[in-house]
Design a protein around this motif. Sequence first.
Motif, short mmCIF file in Angstrom:
data_model
loop_
_atom_site.label_atom_id
_atom_site.label_comp_id
_atom_site.label_asym_id
_atom_site.label_seq_id
_atom_site.Cartn_x
_atom_site.Cartn_y
_atom_site.Cartn_z
N GLU A 1 0.83 -1.21 0.00
CA GLU A 1 0.00 0.00 0.00
C GLU A 1 0.87 1.26 0.00
OE1 GLU A 1 -4.01 1.48 0.03
OE2 GLU A 1 -3.14 -0.47 -0.33
N GLY B 1 2.38 1.72 -3.39
CA GLY B 1 1.37 2.23 -4.31
C GLY B 1 1.13 3.72 -4.09
N MET B 2 1.09 4.14 -2.82
CA MET B 2 0.91 5.55 -2.51
C MET B 2 2.10 6.36 -3.01
SD MET B 2 -0.78 5.12 1.29
CE MET B 2 -0.11 6.63 1.89
N GLU C 1 1.74 6.48 -7.02
CA GLU C 1 0.60 7.20 -7.57
C GLU C 1 0.38 8.57 -6.94
OE1 GLU C 1 -2.97 4.84 -7.89
OE2 GLU C 1 -1.76 3.01 -7.97
N HIS D 1 -3.73 7.95 -5.54
CA HIS D 1 -3.98 6.69 -4.86
C HIS D 1 -5.10 6.88 -3.85
CE1 HIS D 1 -3.27 3.09 -2.43
NE2 HIS D 1 -2.64 2.61 -3.50
N THR E 1 -4.03 7.72 -0.07
CA THR E 1 -3.15 8.84 0.26
C THR E 1 -3.87 9.91 1.10
OG1 THR E 1 -1.87 8.47 -1.73
CG2 THR E 1 -1.63 10.61 -0.68
#
Length: 74
Positions: free
Chosen positions: A20, A23-24, A27, A31, A34
Amino acid sequence: MDEHEPNHQDHDLISDAGNEIKGMAREGMNHPSTKPVLTGAAVGAIAAGILPVVTWPIGLVAGAGFMLYKRLRP
């Protein structure tokens, strides 16, 4: 649901959190996690500023960590 398919709760929390966070980082504000995590960090920092025994960096990390946990394990 297939009985052999693992539930979301059965996954490893540390690896889920790492994915996670990656990904944050990739993106940014696009995301979905966030904004809630940043909001939690801000609320934690403000709450720590009000409390006499907790410093704002601890509150910031605690708030962000709590919101990240709530995103992973609703």
